[in-house]
Scaffold this motif. Structure first.
Motif, PDB file in Angstrom:
ATOM      1  N   ASP A   1       0.847  -1.188   0.000  1.00 53.78           N
ATOM      2  CA  ASP A   1       0.000   0.000   0.000  1.00 53.78           C
ATOM      3  C   ASP A   1       0.883   1.239   0.000  1.00 53.78           C
ATOM      4  O   ASP A   1       1.773   1.375   0.844  1.00 53.78           O
ATOM      5  N   PRO A   2       0.666   2.193  -0.906  1.00 51.08           N
ATOM      6  CA  PRO A   2       1.518   3.387  -0.982  1.00 51.08           C
ATOM      7  C   PRO A   2       1.401   4.252   0.268  1.00 51.08           C
ATOM      8  O   PRO A   2       0.343   4.331   0.898  1.00 51.08           O
ATOM      9  N   ILE A   3       2.503   4.901   0.631  1.00 50.70           N
ATOM     10  CA  ILE A   3       2.515   5.873   1.711  1.00 50.70           C
ATOM     11  C   ILE A   3       3.148   7.150   1.194  1.00 50.70           C
ATOM     12  O   ILE A   3       3.770   7.176   0.135  1.00 50.70           O
TER      13      ILE A   3
ATOM     14  N   ILE B   1       9.101  13.354  -9.572  1.00 54.52           N
ATOM     15  CA  ILE B   1       9.572  12.747  -8.324  1.00 54.52           C
ATOM     16  C   ILE B   1       8.519  12.856  -7.228  1.00 54.52           C
ATOM     17  O   ILE B   1       8.490  12.043  -6.300  1.00 54.52           O
ATOM     18  N   THR B   2       7.627  13.826  -7.333  1.00 58.42           N
ATOM     19  CA  THR B   2       6.564  13.944  -6.337  1.00 58.42           C
ATOM     20  C   THR B   2       5.666  12.707  -6.333  1.00 58.42           C
ATOM     21  O   THR B   2       5.099  12.350  -5.300  1.00 58.42           O
ATOM     22  N   THR B   3       5.533  12.058  -7.486  1.00 56.67           N
ATOM     23  CA  THR B   3       4.769  10.809  -7.521  1.00 56.67           C
ATOM     24  C   THR B   3       5.480   9.724  -6.724  1.00 56.67           C
ATOM     25  O   THR B   3       4.858   8.984  -5.957  1.00 56.67           O
ATOM     26  N   ALA B   4       6.798   9.646  -6.882  1.00 56.53           N
ATOM     27  CA  ALA B   4       7.578   8.648  -6.138  1.00 56.53           C
ATOM     28  C   ALA B   4       7.526   8.921  -4.637  1.00 56.53           C
ATOM     29  O   ALA B   4       7.592   7.994  -3.831  1.00 56.53           O
TER      30      ALA B   4
ATOM     31  N   GLY C   1      10.798   3.164  -4.949  1.00 51.20           N
ATOM     32  CA  GLY C   1       9.836   2.229  -5.531  1.00 51.20           C
ATOM     33  C   GLY C   1       8.399   2.709  -5.431  1.00 51.20           C
ATOM     34  O   GLY C   1       7.960   3.222  -4.403  1.00 51.20           O
ATOM     35  N   TRP C   2       7.650   2.540  -6.517  1.00 46.52           N
ATOM     36  CA  TRP C   2       6.216   2.810  -6.543  1.00 46.52           C
ATOM     37  C   TRP C   2       5.525   1.625  -7.198  1.00 46.52           C
ATOM     38  O   TRP C   2       6.175   0.649  -7.598  1.00 46.52           O
ATOM     39  N   LYS C   3       4.215   1.655  -7.297  1.00 49.75           N
ATOM     40  CA  LYS C   3       3.512   0.608  -8.040  1.00 49.75           C
ATOM     41  C   LYS C   3       3.877   0.744  -9.509  1.00 49.75           C
ATOM     42  O   LYS C   3       3.707   1.811 -10.100  1.00 49.75           O
TER      43      LYS C   3
ATOM     44  N   GLY D   1      -0.395   1.453 -12.048  1.00 48.47           N
ATOM     45  CA  GLY D   1       0.941   1.868 -11.640  1.00 48.47           C
ATOM     46  C   GLY D   1       1.508   2.962 -12.523  1.00 48.47           C
ATOM     47  O   GLY D   1       0.819   3.517 -13.405  1.00 48.47           O
ATOM     48  N   TYR D   2       2.788   3.263 -12.331  1.00 48.80           N
ATOM     49  CA  TYR D   2       3.414   4.417 -12.982  1.00 48.80           C
ATOM     50  C   TYR D   2       4.583   4.046 -13.890  1.00 48.80           C
ATOM     51  O   TYR D   2       5.345   4.911 -14.289  1.00 48.80           O
ATOM     52  N   GLY D   3       4.751   2.777 -14.202  1.00 47.97           N
ATOM     53  CA  GLY D   3       5.840   2.381 -15.074  1.00 47.97           C
ATOM     54  C   GLY D   3       7.071   1.946 -14.293  1.00 47.97           C
ATOM     55  O   GLY D   3       7.114   2.000 -13.068  1.00 47.97           O
TER      56      GLY D   3
END
Length: 331
Positions: free
Chosen positions: A136-138, A210-213, A163-165, A172-174
């Motif tokens: 789960d993202p935080i 980077i704000t997404t990460a 790492g992200w989804k 996800g984001y790729g």
């Protein structure tokens, strides 16, 4: 024989964003936390409930092994599905497994190798840390970056990845996430990595900011990325890992694996539902915490504590001033 591990809490997302990676709420390893619920391991997915109760998950991963590339780790074991699994702590009693990747007084250590890569298709061997097994993202954007005390004996720099989804088909984001370089260092070296140190190859269009990460953080990965055929091999040692400014010079800070692993001789002893203590001087305050980090019972380490009022499950025992944080399992 196993060494006593100081074990981490599976914390909720809100509390994961504060404190050191190695010391969220207590002086503790933040590694594989035992399952608080029964998990069905026969299918492809353990189940959402199981994942959400399991936090602090170290793992190992590789690139596409079907392309003739060769990637390896030492020491290593495998999961039931054949994927790689770092050898950290016993899932039932929380103790460090001898001969594994956690070394008391040193930190986390693994030898990684990668060969057979090409510029368009590099060979990748890496380790990572999931905030929760559920992935789960935080949001970690309130922090200015990371710090790490590490050594890496390979011939080229490693990459620390945010790492992200990743799977776009699943929202996800790729796979082109933001990363910073960890240069080769034979001796333990402290490195501060503010967000400005992270970059992106931008081959996976459209690139994400980077704000997404930062706001969709799922894991932190450290990878060996070899874009050539000859093997690159080295040993990675992580002594500390935390937010910017938390790391000391090779040990001793709030988040130091090395210093935390060298716990005092104090210990909690559970007999049925009665908890007693040894090696604790004076009437030190003792607390029992659930896996959400909530204090559910308080007492004094000078006398036995009756835990009959608590539900069965995994708890943490913390004794202030005695450098004691220990997992217990009530049945």
């Amino acid at each position: 024989m196993k060494n006593l591990a100081i074990f981490g809490l599976a914390a909720a997302s809100a509390s994961l964003a504060a404190g050191s990676l190695w010391n969220m709420d207590v002086d503790a390893y933040q590694v594989q936390v035992p399952e608080a619920v029964a998990c069905d391991k026969t299918g492809e997915d353990y189940g959402k409930e199981c994942y959400q109760t399991t936090g602090g998950w170290w793992f190992a991963y590789v690139g596409d092994e079907n392309k003739g590339q060769k990637m390896s780790f030492d020491p290593i074991t495998t999961n039931d599905d054949g994927t790689y699994k770092l050898i950290t702590t016993d899932e039932t009693d929380g103790s460090i497994i001898d001969g594994g990747n956690l070394i008391a007084g040193t930190g986390l250590q693994v030898t990684m190798s990668a060969a057979g890569g090409a510029s368009a298709d590099p060979a990748i061997a890496g380790i990572g840390f999931n905030w929760t097994k559920a992935e789960d993202p935080i949001d970690i954007s309130a922090h200015p970056g990371y710090c790490i005390v590490y050594a890496w004996t390979g011939s080229q720099a490693l990459q620390m990845e945010l790492g992200w989804k990743e799977d776009k088909d699943a929202g996800g984001y790729g796979y082109d996430t933001w990363y910073a370089k960890l240069p080769a260092q034979d001796a333990l070296t402290k490195l501060e990595l503010p967000w400005s140190a992270f970059t992106q190859d931008k081959w996976d269009k459209p690139p994400q900011p980077i704000t997404t990460a930062q706001t969709e953080a799922v894991s932190l990965k450290i990878r060996l990325k070899n874009s050539a055929a000859p093997e690159i091999k080295g040993t990675l040692t992580i002594s500390e890992l935390g937010w910017t400014g938390e790391c000391g010079e090779g040990g001793g800070s709030i988040g130091a694996i090395g210093s935390i692993a060298q716990a005092s001789s104090a210990k909690a002893i559970l007999s049925g539902r009665t908890l007693s203590f040894s090696g604790v001087k004076g009437a030190a305050k003792a607390e029992i915490l659930n896996l959400q980090g909530q204090v559910v019972l308080k007492g004094s380490a000078a006398s036995a504590m009756n835990l009959a009022s608590l539900d069965a499950g995994v708890y943490m025992v913390r004794v202030a001033g005695a450098n004691l944080t220990q997992k217990i399992l009530l049945k």
